[in-house]
Design a protein around this motif. Structure first.
Motif, PDB file in Angstrom:
ATOM      1  N   PRO A 727       9.768  10.432  -0.220  1.00 32.29           N
ATOM      2  CA  PRO A 727       8.951   9.223  -0.060  1.00 32.29           C
ATOM      3  C   PRO A 727       7.760   9.278  -1.024  1.00 32.29           C
ATOM      4  O   PRO A 727       7.101  10.307  -1.147  1.00 32.29           O
ATOM      5  CB  PRO A 727       8.499   9.304   1.407  1.00 32.29           C
ATOM      6  N   CYS A 728       7.469   8.196  -1.682  1.00 33.18           N
ATOM      7  CA  CYS A 728       6.405   8.220  -2.681  1.00 33.18           C
ATOM      8  C   CYS A 728       6.011   6.796  -3.086  1.00 33.18           C
ATOM      9  O   CYS A 728       6.688   5.820  -2.756  1.00 33.18           O
ATOM     10  CB  CYS A 728       6.835   9.003  -3.914  1.00 33.18           C
ATOM     11  N   ILE A 729       4.905   6.708  -3.818  1.00 32.96           N
ATOM     12  CA  ILE A 729       4.500   5.472  -4.470  1.00 32.96           C
ATOM     13  C   ILE A 729       5.042   5.539  -5.893  1.00 32.96           C
ATOM     14  O   ILE A 729       4.875   6.557  -6.577  1.00 32.96           O
ATOM     15  CB  ILE A 729       2.972   5.317  -4.468  1.00 32.96           C
ATOM     16  N   VAL A 730       5.708   4.480  -6.344  1.00 29.49           N
ATOM     17  CA  VAL A 730       6.436   4.505  -7.617  1.00 29.49           C
ATOM     18  C   VAL A 730       5.716   3.642  -8.653  1.00 29.49           C
ATOM     19  O   VAL A 730       5.247   2.533  -8.345  1.00 29.49           O
ATOM     20  CB  VAL A 730       7.882   4.023  -7.418  1.00 29.49           C
ATOM     21  N   PHE A 731       5.658   4.206  -9.886  1.00 28.94           N
ATOM     22  CA  PHE A 731       5.058   3.492 -11.009  1.00 28.94           C
ATOM     23  C   PHE A 731       6.069   3.494 -12.159  1.00 28.94           C
ATOM     24  O   PHE A 731       6.469   4.566 -12.639  1.00 28.94           O
ATOM     25  CB  PHE A 731       3.756   4.164 -11.442  1.00 28.94           C
ATOM     26  N   TYR A 732       6.454   2.288 -12.625  1.00 29.41           N
ATOM     27  CA  TYR A 732       7.502   2.197 -13.639  1.00 29.41           C
ATOM     28  C   TYR A 732       6.912   2.323 -15.043  1.00 29.41           C
ATOM     29  O   TYR A 732       5.837   1.794 -15.339  1.00 29.41           O
ATOM     30  CB  TYR A 732       8.224   0.854 -13.519  1.00 29.41           C
ATOM     31  N   ILE A 733       7.632   2.997 -15.918  1.00 25.53           N
ATOM     32  CA  ILE A 733       7.255   3.089 -17.334  1.00 25.53           C
ATOM     33  C   ILE A 733       7.805   1.849 -18.048  1.00 25.53           C
ATOM     34  O   ILE A 733       9.010   1.602 -18.020  1.00 25.53           O
ATOM     35  CB  ILE A 733       7.811   4.372 -17.967  1.00 25.53           C
ATOM     36  N   THR A 734       6.898   1.107 -18.667  1.00 27.87           N
ATOM     37  CA  THR A 734       7.312  -0.130 -19.352  1.00 27.87           C
ATOM     38  C   THR A 734       7.443   0.045 -20.852  1.00 27.87           C
ATOM     39  O   THR A 734       8.066  -0.777 -21.535  1.00 27.87           O
ATOM     40  CB  THR A 734       6.292  -1.243 -19.056  1.00 27.87           C
ATOM     41  N   LYS A 735       6.857   1.130 -21.365  1.00 24.77           N
ATOM     42  CA  LYS A 735       6.943   1.382 -22.793  1.00 24.77           C
ATOM     43  C   LYS A 735       6.717   2.871 -23.029  1.00 24.77           C
ATOM     44  O   LYS A 735       5.910   3.506 -22.349  1.00 24.77           O
ATOM     45  CB  LYS A 735       5.881   0.566 -23.542  1.00 24.77           C
ATOM     46  N   THR A 876      -6.213  -3.841  -8.460  1.00 23.50           N
ATOM     47  CA  THR A 876      -4.762  -4.031  -8.493  1.00 23.50           C
ATOM     48  C   THR A 876      -4.300  -4.818  -7.287  1.00 23.50           C
ATOM     49  O   THR A 876      -4.822  -4.665  -6.168  1.00 23.50           O
ATOM     50  CB  THR A 876      -4.057  -2.656  -8.498  1.00 23.50           C
ATOM     51  N   ASN A 877      -3.283  -5.640  -7.514  1.00 24.26           N
ATOM     52  CA  ASN A 877      -2.661  -6.371  -6.407  1.00 24.26           C
ATOM     53  C   ASN A 877      -1.754  -5.396  -5.666  1.00 24.26           C
ATOM     54  O   ASN A 877      -0.650  -5.060  -6.121  1.00 24.26           O
ATOM     55  CB  ASN A 877      -1.868  -7.558  -6.959  1.00 24.26           C
ATOM     56  N   LEU A 878      -2.200  -4.941  -4.510  1.00 22.23           N
ATOM     57  CA  LEU A 878      -1.508  -3.854  -3.810  1.00 22.23           C
ATOM     58  C   LEU A 878      -0.096  -4.209  -3.383  1.00 22.23           C
ATOM     59  O   LEU A 878       0.782  -3.345  -3.323  1.00 22.23           O
ATOM     60  CB  LEU A 878      -2.328  -3.444  -2.579  1.00 22.23           C
ATOM     61  N   LYS A 879       0.137  -5.493  -3.117  1.00 20.12           N
ATOM     62  CA  LYS A 879       1.471  -5.832  -2.628  1.00 20.12           C
ATOM     63  C   LYS A 879       2.537  -5.657  -3.705  1.00 20.12           C
ATOM     64  O   LYS A 879       3.729  -5.573  -3.408  1.00 20.12           O
ATOM     65  CB  LYS A 879       1.481  -7.268  -2.097  1.00 20.12           C
ATOM     66  N   ASP A 880       2.099  -5.565  -4.971  1.00 19.63           N
ATOM     67  CA  ASP A 880       3.060  -5.382  -6.056  1.00 19.63           C
ATOM     68  C   ASP A 880       3.406  -3.909  -6.312  1.00 19.63           C
ATOM     69  O   ASP A 880       4.330  -3.610  -7.074  1.00 19.63           O
ATOM     70  CB  ASP A 880       2.501  -5.994  -7.343  1.00 19.63           C
ATOM     71  N   ILE A 881       2.631  -3.003  -5.702  1.00 19.02           N
ATOM     72  CA  ILE A 881       2.897  -1.571  -5.925  1.00 19.02           C
ATOM     73  C   ILE A 881       4.070  -1.149  -5.035  1.00 19.02           C
ATOM     74  O   ILE A 881       3.988  -1.246  -3.806  1.00 19.02           O
ATOM     75  CB  ILE A 881       1.664  -0.715  -5.618  1.00 19.02           C
ATOM     76  N   PRO A 882       5.170  -0.659  -5.631  1.00 24.26           N
ATOM     77  CA  PRO A 882       6.336  -0.301  -4.819  1.00 24.26           C
ATOM     78  C   PRO A 882       6.151   1.045  -4.104  1.00 24.26           C
ATOM     79  O   PRO A 882       5.582   1.989  -4.663  1.00 24.26           O
ATOM     80  CB  PRO A 882       7.478  -0.231  -5.828  1.00 24.26           C
ATOM     81  N   THR A 883       6.615   1.132  -2.878  1.00 23.37           N
ATOM     82  CA  THR A 883       6.717   2.398  -2.125  1.00 23.37           C
ATOM     83  C   THR A 883       8.183   2.607  -1.786  1.00 23.37           C
ATOM     84  O   THR A 883       8.834   1.701  -1.253  1.00 23.37           O
ATOM     85  CB  THR A 883       5.879   2.341  -0.840  1.00 23.37           C
ATOM     86  N   LYS A 884       8.716   3.764  -2.120  1.00 22.81           N
ATOM     87  CA  LYS A 884      10.155   3.994  -1.970  1.00 22.81           C
ATOM     88  C   LYS A 884      10.434   5.426  -1.511  1.00 22.81           C
ATOM     89  O   LYS A 884       9.570   6.295  -1.552  1.00 22.81           O
ATOM     90  CB  LYS A 884      10.870   3.764  -3.306  1.00 22.81           C
ATOM     91  N   VAL A 885      11.692   5.608  -1.146  1.00 20.65           N
ATOM     92  CA  VAL A 885      12.234   6.956  -0.936  1.00 20.65           C
ATOM     93  C   VAL A 885      13.236   7.188  -2.056  1.00 20.65           C
ATOM     94  O   VAL A 885      14.295   6.562  -2.095  1.00 20.65           O
ATOM     95  CB  VAL A 885      12.917   7.105   0.435  1.00 20.65           C
TER      96      VAL A 885
END
Length: 889
Positions: A727-735, A876-885
């Protein structure tokens, strides 16, 4: 019907009326008159017969008449004349009649000697049988029944093949009867022996009668009654003599008497069997005692006596399981017995049974904690649990314990203490230096003391010597006390070894590379090879009492403390060497240190066998992995997976370096855990309050709470089948772009990351530089975003924290603090708690880099250095930050 001899036919033939004056008729008449005792008339007829015509029968009749008249010398003169006129066929008969005549004249020795001579020179069985019978009759008439029986026995084997015709002749001449002469002589002989108190000899003679004269006994009621009567008297006398010998401690005599009694096959052999079993048990003849006991049970299964003796025999033979079964069976019989006296035995045996049960339970408890095999330092033999139990139950401490318990109130604590004292053991800790003596080596020579005089054998012997001098009976060494050829035993030993050291009375550490010249202030122990080995870490931590010896087998620093863990100097040296508090050295428990701290302790240790790196940590981490060699570094994966699965502690994945093929989140070596993971400095209260107020002004309360709950309601991290659910907070690499290619330090990349901005990192892997990217950064350290200052967490929003203080942010269903717990921090309202959580998320953190696979799973991209990324901006708009497993392989 046996054929009669020619002599007999001649003697008994009816005289021819027409020839009444013939020598045959006159001799016949003389014999008839001899039978009636008319000696003078018989003499006259015999004389006339001889005058008419000399014959052997005439001379015999005349000689016997002289004997009857009391004229033995004249009789012998007649025999002399007869021998001058004899023919060869009649000479032996004439000699036999002469011998009997001498016997009748009371010349016993001469007569018996003459018959002995006839027996000695005879060659045919018929004659020998006849002479033996006559000799037996002579002894019988004399009243010498023993010799009569002995003589008659000699002819027993000839009886079936002989006609006995000459005996009929003797019967006709002298009136002697030979029917049942043998058994009669034996009877008289037996009676004489019994009357003289020689009961064992009488028994032997009676057995001979039973074996020899079976048909005669069955055919004669008188004889059968006599046999039964004497048998009963002999059995009673033998049992009485056996009881007397048993009570006097003369066990051999007692056994002999009971055996004699049983040899007569008495109708009721129970007493002799029971007493015989007791006598044999007193001699240590356990198998024989058990045989008698089983025979009692076979004959009378409802009697407690057989089971009582069976228990004694089995217990003596050290078969304690079967002994207990026999004892319990006996108790059930005693309880249901209609005999009040038998029922009274219950109290004694119940106490005995309960005592043994308590002792056996105490032994079992010890054996669940102690090694499978120990060295008996007195004999040097390797002994398993059963052998140690048998030794205990055959020695004084056990007998004293039972005796005391049967006479006083049972003290369970005392029993446990006594058992523990007997079975206490000392463990050996050292470093292997080559070809150490093995389990097979010691068993081959049957003793540690018999091993060849090689240096490493001497090391083992010196350990045993020191243990014995310190008062220990049992000792353990990893070299020879594990049968490494048996995989099940090896596996069980590796799993249990931590507990063995923990429960041992003491651990003796031998420092082969520490000289006796070591002094206080010289950290020789710290520098010792012993401090670098994987297995010795658990030996140090698990042992409650430990003493160090230098290479000359002298106490380290000459420190005489009974426990070097309580020696201030040694304790401090150990604490500094491994980097833990001194108190941890003294009383370590696996739960005392967090996962990450224990991994740090293991990171500096090494092992000859790769798998031992992991197996040596089974006890320290309370792991359930099953040891199996030949798996290589896969074993390390098993261990780390098990740690995460049981604790949920994901600090296991906080490292830099190369990944393990087992799972990309796990390191290829424990050495990486010597690294101190990045942790941002804690926020001061004022700083935190300022951030919270800023966030309160920027964020809608519901948005903050929604994000907060979304994170803390993520499930717990799980690890199974080589797959980590993280379980974690996910941040995508865009470049992404490469900044520097460097094989030695890793390639330097710069990436643009959602919500985080620009991030630089190094990795030996080549990253994809073209779209579409499947790279993400993860913030798994969710528990670090919470803080005790936030106050108690509501039950429906509780986070799990690992034993290391860092976890992943999962719901905890643990029991709330009890009323006696320390006063908790003031409760913070959920909105403030959420804002504090977000404030900490805005700080830099150690991000993990993952690459998504075609099947949707992720693999970690190993970095050469920690990837420290900036925190999430407050706006930051918190609702846009993904939380996933993430499912990571």
């Amino acid at each position: 019907m046996r054929e009669r001899s020619r002599n007999t036919d001649t003697l008994i033939a009816d005289p021819d009326p027409s020839s009444s004056a013939t020598h045959h008729a006159l001799a016949h008449n003389a014999l008839l008159k001899l039978r009636s005792g008319d000696w003078s008339s018989a003499y006259d007829d015999a004389e006339k017969s001889i005058v008419t015509r000399p014959s052997t029968m005439g001379y015999i009749a005349k000689a016997v008449a002289h004997i009857g008249k009391g004229e033995p010398e004249e009789a012998m003169q007649v025999f002399d004349l007869a021998f001058g006129n004899r023919n060869t066929n009649e000479s032996n008969l004439l000699l036999l009649v002469q011998a009997i005549s001498l016997f009748a004249a009371r010349k016993y020795e001469t007569a018996i000697s003459l018959v002995d001579d006839l027996i000695a020179v005879s060659r045919d069985d018929e004659s020998i049988y006849c002479y033996i019978q006559v000799l037996g009759k002579m002894y019988f008439v004399q009243g010498d029944y023993a010799r009569a029986a002995e003589s008659l026995e000699r002819g027993q084997g000839l009886a079936s093949s002989c006609t006995g015709s000459d005996l009929e002749t003797i019967s006709l001449i002298f009136g002697w009867t030979f029917n049942e002469l043998g058994i009669t002589a034996q009877r008289y002989h037996c009676d004489g022996l019994y009357t003289a108190g020689r009961v064992e000899e009488a028994t032997a003679a009676l057995r001979k009668i039973l074996n020899t004269f079976g048909e005669e006994i069955r055919a004669s009621k008188v004889t059968a009654d006599w046999v039964m009567d004497l048998k009963l008297k002999c059995v009673d006398m033998l049992e009485a003599l056996g009881d007397e010998a048993l009570s006097s401690g003369e066990h051999d005599n007692a056994i002999a008497r009971y055996t004699s009694a049983l040899s007569l096959h008495p109708l009721n052999p129970i007493d002799a069997l029971v007493q015989g079993s007791e006598a044999r048990a007193s001699k240590g003849l356990w198998e024989d005692a058990l045989t008698d006991a089983n025979e009692v049970i076979r004959r009378d299964p409802s009697s407690h006596r057989g089971y009582e003796r069976k228990y004694a025999a089995l217990h003596g033979a050290e078969d304690y399981v079967e002994a207990s079964n026999a004892l319990f069976r006996m108790l059930s019989i005693v309880e249901s017995s209609p005999d009040e006296e038998v029922r009274r035995l219950r109290a004694y045996y119940t106490a005995l049974c309960e005592t043994i049960t308590v002792i056996d339970t105490a032994i079992h408890e010890i054996f669940t904690l102690c090694p499978l095999v120990l060295i008996d330092v007195t004999t040097g033999r390797l002994c398993n649990a059963q052998e140690r139990t048998q030794m205990f139950k055959s020695e004084k401490p056990f007998k004293q314990l039972v005796s005391k318990t049967l006479t006083t109130k049972m003290d369970h604590a005392h029993i446990r203490q006594s058992v523990a004292k007997y079975f206490k053991w000392i463990m050996f800790s050292h470093t292997w230096e080559g070809r150490e003596p093995t389990f097979k080596d010691v068993n081959l020579v049957d003793s540690v003391w018999k091993l060849d005089r090689l240096p490493l054998n001497e090391k083992l012997r010196q350990f045993c010597t020191t243990a014995r001098e310190d008062g220990y009976r049992w000792a353990w060494s990893d070299t020879c006390c594990i049968d490494k050829d048996t995989s099940a035993i090896l596996s069980q030993s590796l799993i249990s070894m931590y507990r063995w050291y923990e429960k041992a009375a003491e651990t003796l550490v031998y420092l082969a590379d520490v000289p006796s010249s070591s002094e206080l202030g010289d950290p020789a122990l710290t520098k010792s090879r012993w401090m670098t080995r994987a297995w010795t870490l658990q030996e140090l931590l698990a042992s409650k009492v430990i003493r160090f010896y230098n290479r000359e087998w002298k106490l380290y620093l000459n420190d005489t403390h009974t426990n070097h863990k309580e020696s201030p100097a040694i304790k401090q040296e150990l604490a500094r060497a491994i980097g833990v508090a001194a108190e941890t050295i003294t009383s370590f428990q696996p739960e005392d240190l967090g996962v990450r701290e224990k991994l740090r302790l293991a990171s500096t240790r090494n092992a000859t066998v790769e798998e031992d790196i992991a197996y040596s940590l089974i006890g320290i981490f309370s792991s359930d992995i099953v040891p199996r060699y030949g798996l290589g570094n896969t074993v390390l994966g098993h261990l780390l997976e098990d740690i995460v699965a049981r604790t949920g502690d994901i600090t296991v994945i906080a490292w830099t370096g190369k990944s393990l093929p087992y799972n990309s989140t796990l390191p290829a070596s424990l050495a990486v855990y010597s690294q101190i993971p990045y942790s941002p400095p804690p926020m001061e209260v004022n700083e935190l309050d300022t951030c919270v107020e800023q966030l309160r002004a920027q964020l809608a309360p519901q948005a903050a709470l929604s994000f907060y709950y979304r994170v803390i309601q993520l499930p717990r991290a799980t690890f199974a089948n080589r797959c980590l659910q993280l379980p974690c907070i996910v941040f995508y690499i865009t470049k992404i772009g490469v900044q520097e290619l460097c094989s030695s330090q890793g390639n330097l990349y710069r990436a643009t990351v959602s919500f985080l901005g620009k991030v630089e990192f190094r990795t030996a892997d080549l990253m994809p530089l073209k779209m579409p990217w499947k790279l993400v950064f993860a913030q798994p350290w969710l528990c670090d975003l919470c803080d005790p200052l936030d106050g108690p967490i509501l039950d429906d929003e509780r986070l799990v924290e690992s034993d290391g203080g860092s976890g992943n942010g999962t719901r905890d269903t643990s029991t709330p603090s009890s009323p006696t717990s320390p006063e908790p921090s003031p409760r913070v309202d959920p909105s403030t708690r959420a804002l504090r959580f977000i404030a900490r998320l805005g700080r830099p953190f150690n991000a993990l880099l993952f690459e998504q696979q075609s099947n949707g799973q992720f693999k970690r991209v190993a970095a050469e250095h920690e990837i420290i990324v900036p925190g999430v901006p407050y706006q930051t708009n918190l609702k846009d930050i993904p939380t996933k497993v993430l499912e990571i392989v």
